[in-house]
Design a protein around this motif. Structure first.
Motif, PDB file in Angstrom:
ATOM      1  N   ILE A  69       0.837  -1.207   0.000  1.00  0.00           N
ATOM      2  CA  ILE A  69       0.000   0.000   0.000  1.00  0.00           C
ATOM      3  C   ILE A  69       0.871   1.255   0.000  1.00  0.00           C
ATOM      4  O   ILE A  69       0.607   2.209  -0.739  1.00  0.00           O
ATOM      5  N   ARG A  70       1.926   1.256   0.797  1.00  0.00           N
ATOM      6  CA  ARG A  70       2.798   2.419   0.864  1.00  0.00           C
ATOM      7  C   ARG A  70       3.496   2.656  -0.474  1.00  0.00           C
ATOM      8  O   ARG A  70       3.664   3.806  -0.905  1.00  0.00           O
ATOM      9  N   GLU A  71       3.897   1.578  -1.151  1.00  0.00           N
ATOM     10  CA  GLU A  71       4.503   1.721  -2.484  1.00  0.00           C
ATOM     11  C   GLU A  71       3.501   2.315  -3.461  1.00  0.00           C
ATOM     12  O   GLU A  71       3.854   3.155  -4.299  1.00  0.00           O
ATOM     13  N   GLN A  72       2.254   1.897  -3.345  1.00  0.00           N
ATOM     14  CA  GLN A  72       1.211   2.448  -4.221  1.00  0.00           C
ATOM     15  C   GLN A  72       0.984   3.925  -3.928  1.00  0.00           C
ATOM     16  O   GLN A  72       0.737   4.723  -4.847  1.00  0.00           O
ATOM     17  N   MET A  73       1.084   4.315  -2.674  1.00  0.00           N
ATOM     18  CA  MET A  73       0.974   5.728  -2.326  1.00  0.00           C
ATOM     19  C   MET A  73       2.086   6.528  -2.997  1.00  0.00           C
ATOM     20  O   MET A  73       1.852   7.634  -3.497  1.00  0.00           O
ATOM     21  N   ALA A  74       3.280   5.970  -3.020  1.00  0.00           N
ATOM     22  CA  ALA A  74       4.404   6.663  -3.654  1.00  0.00           C
ATOM     23  C   ALA A  74       4.149   6.841  -5.145  1.00  0.00           C
ATOM     24  O   ALA A  74       4.356   7.936  -5.697  1.00  0.00           O
ATOM     25  N   VAL A  75       3.671   5.793  -5.800  1.00  0.00           N
ATOM     26  CA  VAL A  75       3.412   5.852  -7.240  1.00  0.00           C
ATOM     27  C   VAL A  75       2.325   6.877  -7.551  1.00  0.00           C
ATOM     28  O   VAL A  75       2.469   7.715  -8.451  1.00  0.00           O
ATOM     29  N   LEU A 121      11.018  -1.550   6.065  1.00  0.00           N
ATOM     30  CA  LEU A 121      10.454  -0.608   7.034  1.00  0.00           C
ATOM     31  C   LEU A 121      11.070   0.772   6.859  1.00  0.00           C
ATOM     32  O   LEU A 121      10.376   1.786   6.947  1.00  0.00           O
ATOM     33  N   GLY A 122      12.374   0.817   6.606  1.00  0.00           N
ATOM     34  CA  GLY A 122      13.022   2.101   6.362  1.00  0.00           C
ATOM     35  C   GLY A 122      12.427   2.804   5.155  1.00  0.00           C
ATOM     36  O   GLY A 122      12.151   4.011   5.195  1.00  0.00           O
ATOM     37  N   GLN A 128       6.653   7.829   3.716  1.00  0.00           N
ATOM     38  CA  GLN A 128       5.735   8.631   4.529  1.00  0.00           C
ATOM     39  C   GLN A 128       6.290  10.034   4.749  1.00  0.00           C
ATOM     40  O   GLN A 128       5.566  11.029   4.600  1.00  0.00           O
ATOM     41  N   ALA A 129       7.570  10.121   5.113  1.00  0.00           N
ATOM     42  CA  ALA A 129       8.176  11.424   5.378  1.00  0.00           C
ATOM     43  C   ALA A 129       8.164  12.303   4.132  1.00  0.00           C
ATOM     44  O   ALA A 129       7.867  13.502   4.197  1.00  0.00           O
TER      45      ALA A 129
END
Length: 210
Positions: A69-75, A121-122, A128-129
């Motif tokens: 999900i976080r990778e998708q947020m980045a894209v 995790l990093g 996020q940052a």
């Protein structure tokens, strides 16, 4: 610091979950669970798990889904992070852990994250940052109302990213609670306080609230 089952559709054989057009295989999940359990045993009691060991597969799968999900947020939001960004974010988490007199490895294991996934995790934290900097124009607001608004923006973007992946979780492992981005048991259990009446668990959010 250190979150799906949809009403329709099925999960392909051999997959613990499907996120978008990518699967998380049961073999991958089993391998990571084995690593988590090995790290727990190697801690010789230094790690206090935040969950029953029997729930390790759901805990690990939750992290694997969160990373997707976080990778998708980045894209979706044009965010790019480098390996150096990820390493700095990981170092910051490790520093926070030391302030609590804990190692990052033990803290990860306690929260269901296999140590070999600490680089992920990093990256998770670095994305996020970077996204928060983009949303706030590079200056973190100081007023509580502005901080709450920023948090709501981030949560909305996370929700839309999760929704766009049409996440499906193999019922063998459970279902996705979108409220916590956690894989939970397929059927809600009742919890009974000692000497008290059973009380229902908090109602899960089984569909994206966005």
């Amino acid at each position: 610091m250190l979150a799906g089952l949809t009403a329709c559709g099925t999960v392909r054989t051999g997959q613990a979950a499907i996120t978008g057009d990518q699967g998380i295989s049961t073999a991958t999940l089993t391998n990571e669970v084995n690593k988590l359990e090995a790290a727990y045993r190697a801690s010789n009691g230094a790690v206090q798990l935040q969950f029953p060991l029997s729930e390790a597969p759901r805990q690990v799968l939750s992290w694997l889904v969160r990373f997707r999900i976080r990778e998708q947020m980045a894209v979706r939001n044009g965010i790019t992070v480098t390996q150096a960004d990820s390493e700095r974010a990981r170092a910051a988490i490790a520093a926070q852990a030391r302030q609590s007199h804990a190692s990052l490895t033990n803290l990860a294991v306690a929260n269901g994250l296999p140590p070999d996934l600490l680089p992920e995790l990093g990256r998770y934290q670095a994305i996020q940052a970077a996204l928060l900097r983009k949303l706030d124009g590079g200056t973190l607001p100081t007023k509580q109302s502005a901080l709450q608004a920023l948090s709501q923006q981030f949560t909305a973007l996370q929700c839309h990213a999760a929704k766009s992946l049409a996440i499906k979780v193999n019922p063998q492992f459970g279902r996705l609670d979108y409220g916590q981005l956690s894989v939970i048991p397929s059927s809600s259990a009742l919890s009974a306080p000692q000497g008290g009446e059973p009380t229902p668990s908090p109602k899960p959010q089984l569909t994206p609230p966005c």
